[in-house]
Scaffold this motif. Sequence first.
Motif, mmCIF file in Angstrom:
data_model
loop_
_atom_site.group_PDB
_atom_site.id
_atom_site.type_symbol
_atom_site.label_atom_id
_atom_site.label_comp_id
_atom_site.label_asym_id
_atom_site.label_seq_id
_atom_site.Cartn_x
_atom_site.Cartn_y
_atom_site.Cartn_z
ATOM 1 N N ARG A 174 -7.803 -12.799 5.285
ATOM 2 C CA ARG A 174 -9.236 -12.847 5.588
ATOM 3 C C ARG A 174 -9.682 -11.600 6.347
ATOM 4 N NH1 ARG A 174 -7.789 -18.150 7.367
ATOM 5 N NH2 ARG A 174 -8.054 -19.667 5.680
ATOM 6 N N LEU A 175 -8.855 -11.177 7.280
ATOM 7 C CA LEU A 175 -9.191 -10.001 8.081
ATOM 8 C C LEU A 175 -9.254 -8.749 7.214
ATOM 9 C CD1 LEU A 175 -9.717 -8.600 10.756
ATOM 10 C CD2 LEU A 175 -7.256 -8.567 11.167
ATOM 11 N N LEU A 176 -8.255 -8.548 6.353
ATOM 12 C CA LEU A 176 -8.249 -7.377 5.487
ATOM 13 C C LEU A 176 -9.434 -7.389 4.520
ATOM 14 C CD1 LEU A 176 -4.477 -6.885 4.566
ATOM 15 C CD2 LEU A 176 -5.883 -5.428 6.014
ATOM 16 N N ALA A 177 -9.763 -8.569 4.008
ATOM 17 C CA ALA A 177 -10.897 -8.677 3.082
ATOM 18 C C ALA A 177 -12.195 -8.276 3.774
ATOM 19 C CB ALA A 177 -10.992 -10.101 2.541
ATOM 20 N N GLU A 178 -12.372 -8.682 5.029
ATOM 21 C CA GLU A 178 -13.575 -8.304 5.786
ATOM 22 C C GLU A 178 -13.629 -6.785 5.998
ATOM 23 O OE1 GLU A 178 -13.419 -10.478 9.397
ATOM 24 O OE2 GLU A 178 -13.593 -12.443 8.423
ATOM 25 N N VAL A 179 -12.483 -6.208 6.353
ATOM 26 C CA VAL A 179 -12.399 -4.773 6.630
ATOM 27 C C VAL A 179 -12.764 -3.950 5.389
ATOM 28 C CG1 VAL A 179 -10.738 -2.918 7.109
ATOM 29 C CG2 VAL A 179 -10.753 -4.980 8.523
ATOM 30 N N ALA A 180 -12.336 -4.415 4.213
ATOM 31 C CA ALA A 180 -12.486 -3.633 2.979
ATOM 32 C C ALA A 180 -13.922 -3.542 2.489
ATOM 33 C CB ALA A 180 -11.605 -4.222 1.884
ATOM 34 N N HIS A 181 -14.828 -4.352 3.028
ATOM 35 C CA HIS A 181 -16.228 -4.277 2.601
ATOM 36 C C HIS A 181 -16.862 -2.947 2.981
ATOM 37 C CE1 HIS A 181 -16.798 -8.172 0.871
ATOM 38 N NE2 HIS A 181 -16.384 -8.814 1.961
ATOM 39 N N GLU A 182 -16.322 -2.302 3.999
ATOM 40 C CA GLU A 182 -16.992 -1.133 4.567
ATOM 41 C C GLU A 182 -16.313 0.190 4.251
ATOM 42 O OE1 GLU A 182 -16.900 -2.054 8.715
ATOM 43 O OE2 GLU A 182 -17.717 -4.065 8.412
ATOM 44 N N ARG A 183 -15.134 0.166 3.644
ATOM 45 C CA ARG A 183 -14.351 1.398 3.499
ATOM 46 C C ARG A 183 -13.285 1.218 2.411
ATOM 47 N NH1 ARG A 183 -13.803 -1.141 8.151
ATOM 48 N NH2 ARG A 183 -14.879 0.436 9.363
ATOM 49 N N THR A 184 -12.488 2.259 2.195
ATOM 50 C CA THR A 184 -11.363 2.171 1.274
ATOM 51 C C THR A 184 -10.140 1.670 2.033
ATOM 52 O OG1 THR A 184 -12.183 3.991 -0.088
ATOM 53 C CG2 THR A 184 -9.840 3.483 -0.251
ATOM 54 N N VAL A 185 -9.521 0.610 1.512
ATOM 55 C CA VAL A 185 -8.290 0.075 2.096
ATOM 56 C C VAL A 185 -7.212 0.102 1.023
ATOM 57 C CG1 VAL A 185 -7.145 -1.892 3.194
ATOM 58 C CG2 VAL A 185 -9.549 -1.410 3.697
ATOM 59 N N LEU A 186 -6.136 0.829 1.298
ATOM 60 C CA LEU A 186 -5.009 0.909 0.373
ATOM 61 C C LEU A 186 -3.896 0.024 0.902
ATOM 62 C CD1 LEU A 186 -3.727 2.133 -2.137
ATOM 63 C CD2 LEU A 186 -2.997 4.078 -0.746
ATOM 64 N N LEU A 187 -3.569 -1.016 0.150
ATOM 65 C CA LEU A 187 -2.579 -2.008 0.543
ATOM 66 C C LEU A 187 -1.303 -1.802 -0.246
ATOM 67 C CD1 LEU A 187 -1.699 -4.796 1.807
ATOM 68 C CD2 LEU A 187 -2.783 -5.857 -0.182
ATOM 69 N N SER A 188 -0.228 -1.442 0.446
ATOM 70 C CA SER A 188 1.067 -1.269 -0.194
ATOM 71 C C SER A 188 1.923 -2.503 0.070
ATOM 72 C CB SER A 188 1.764 -0.021 0.380
ATOM 73 O OG SER A 188 3.110 0.031 -0.023
ATOM 74 N N THR A 189 2.466 -3.108 -0.985
ATOM 75 C CA THR A 189 3.217 -4.349 -0.809
ATOM 76 C C THR A 189 4.182 -4.579 -1.966
ATOM 77 O OG1 THR A 189 2.982 -6.748 -0.433
ATOM 78 C CG2 THR A 189 1.439 -5.722 -1.982
ATOM 79 N N HIS A 190 5.220 -5.404 -1.695
ATOM 80 C CA HIS A 190 6.092 -5.873 -2.778
ATOM 81 C C HIS A 190 5.830 -7.353 -3.047
ATOM 82 C CE1 HIS A 190 8.382 -7.229 0.757
ATOM 83 N NE2 HIS A 190 8.938 -8.111 -0.046
ATOM 84 N N ILE A 191 4.841 -7.923 -2.356
ATOM 85 C CA ILE A 191 4.535 -9.350 -2.465
ATOM 86 C C ILE A 191 3.365 -9.535 -3.429
ATOM 87 C CG2 ILE A 191 3.843 -11.420 -1.197
ATOM 88 C CD1 ILE A 191 5.149 -10.125 1.302
ATOM 89 N N VAL A 192 3.629 -10.158 -4.564
ATOM 90 C CA VAL A 192 2.618 -10.311 -5.606
ATOM 91 C C VAL A 192 1.418 -11.099 -5.097
ATOM 92 C CG1 VAL A 192 2.173 -11.274 -7.898
ATOM 93 C CG2 VAL A 192 4.341 -10.110 -7.443
ATOM 94 N N GLU A 193 1.657 -12.097 -4.266
ATOM 95 C CA GLU A 193 0.562 -12.927 -3.748
ATOM 96 C C GLU A 193 -0.451 -12.095 -2.968
ATOM 97 O OE1 GLU A 193 -0.193 -16.836 -0.874
ATOM 98 O OE2 GLU A 193 1.783 -15.911 -0.980
ATOM 99 N N ASP A 194 0.011 -11.072 -2.245
ATOM 100 C CA ASP A 194 -0.909 -10.211 -1.499
ATOM 101 C C ASP A 194 -1.953 -9.592 -2.427
ATOM 102 O OD1 ASP A 194 0.630 -10.761 0.712
ATOM 103 O OD2 ASP A 194 1.456 -8.744 0.914
ATOM 104 N N VAL A 195 -1.478 -9.081 -3.546
ATOM 105 C CA VAL A 195 -2.370 -8.434 -4.512
ATOM 106 C C VAL A 195 -3.281 -9.461 -5.182
ATOM 107 C CG1 VAL A 195 -2.395 -7.253 -6.742
ATOM 108 C CG2 VAL A 195 -0.888 -6.453 -4.919
ATOM 109 N N ALA A 196 -2.706 -10.621 -5.555
ATOM 110 C CA ALA A 196 -3.491 -11.652 -6.225
ATOM 111 C C ALA A 196 -4.644 -12.134 -5.348
ATOM 112 C CB ALA A 196 -2.583 -12.829 -6.604
#
Length: 304
Positions: A174-196
Motif C-alpha cells: 500500500r505504501l509503495l502504491a501511494e508513493v508511485a502516484h507522484e514519481r517513477t518507482v523502480l521495484l526490483s524483486t524475485h517475488i512474482v506476487e510483488d509485481v502482480a
Amino acid sequence: MLSLRNLVKVYPGPVAALRGVDLDVPRGMFGLLGPNGAGKSTLMKILAGLLEPTSGEVTLDGTDIVRNPEALRPYLGYLPQEFGFYPYLTGEAMLLYLLELKGVTAPQGLKKLTAELLERVNLTFAAKRKVKEYSGGMRQRLGIAQALAGNPKLIIVDEPTAGLDPEERLRFYRLLAEVAHERTVLLSTHIVEDVAMLCPRFAVIRQGRVVAITSPTEAKAAIQGTIFEGTATAAELSELQRTRRVTQAVLFEGRNRVRIHAPNAAVPPGFERVTPTLEDAYLLLMKDPQVPSENAEPAREVAR
C-alpha cells in the motif's frame, strides 16, 4: 523517463553481470523481475550511482547520469536490499541522521520533516523506539521514509519485501502504491506476487539480459488455454519434468499437484485446463530455450 541503452557490466574474472540492457522506465511503478543472480542488484547500484557500468548509457529526463552522477543525487531516493541502520538509535534519531547525511533541507527544519515522514509511513507511534526493536516491515518503512526525503523524481527499491510476513508485505504494498502516484518507482524483486500486486508493467531479466517487457495481464493472456493441472506420483512427476514444461509441482494432501504448459493441448490423463497465473508465465520465460544464455537477443515486448 528513465532510459537505459546497451548497459553492460563485467566484473573481474570476467563475469558478465549485465549483457546489454535496453529499457525505458515510465512514470509510476515499474517492476524488474528475475531470479537471484540475474543482475538486478548490479543494475540497481548502477542506477543509484554506486557502481560504474563497463559501457552503456543511462539518462533521466535526458540527462546522462553515468557521465554526470552528481546530477542524479538530488532527484534520487534509494532503498537497497540491506539497509545499514544503527540498532541503538531511535527511529526518529536514525531518520534525522540520514536526512542530514543526504543533505536534505526543509523550510521548517529537519525535525519537523522527520516527524512528517514518520507519519507518512505510519511510524509515528514508534518514533522513540530503538531501531533494533523494529520488525522487518517497520525497518522497510523507515527505509522508504529516508528515500522519500527531498521529494525525489526517481525511487529505486531493491527486494523490498524479502523476509516480510504476509501482513507486513501488504502494508508495504500500500505504501509503495501511494508513493508511485507522484514519481517513477523502480521495484526490483524475485517475488512474482510483488509485481502482480504493484506493477502495471514490468521487465523480466535473465542472466543479465531483459528477455521480456510486459504487464501481468498481457503475460497471462499470452499463455491462456495452455496451462493444465493434475496429480502425479513421484515417478510420474519425474517423467513429466523430463518430457514436459512443468511450471509448478507442490504437495497437496500427500500427492504432487502439477501444472504443465501444453500449447498443443496433448496432456496426460486426468489433467485439466486451468487459468494461468503470472507465476506460470514467469517460470516459462525462465525456461524459454529461445532466450540463449550467451548470444544477445532483444527483449520481447508482449503485444498489448
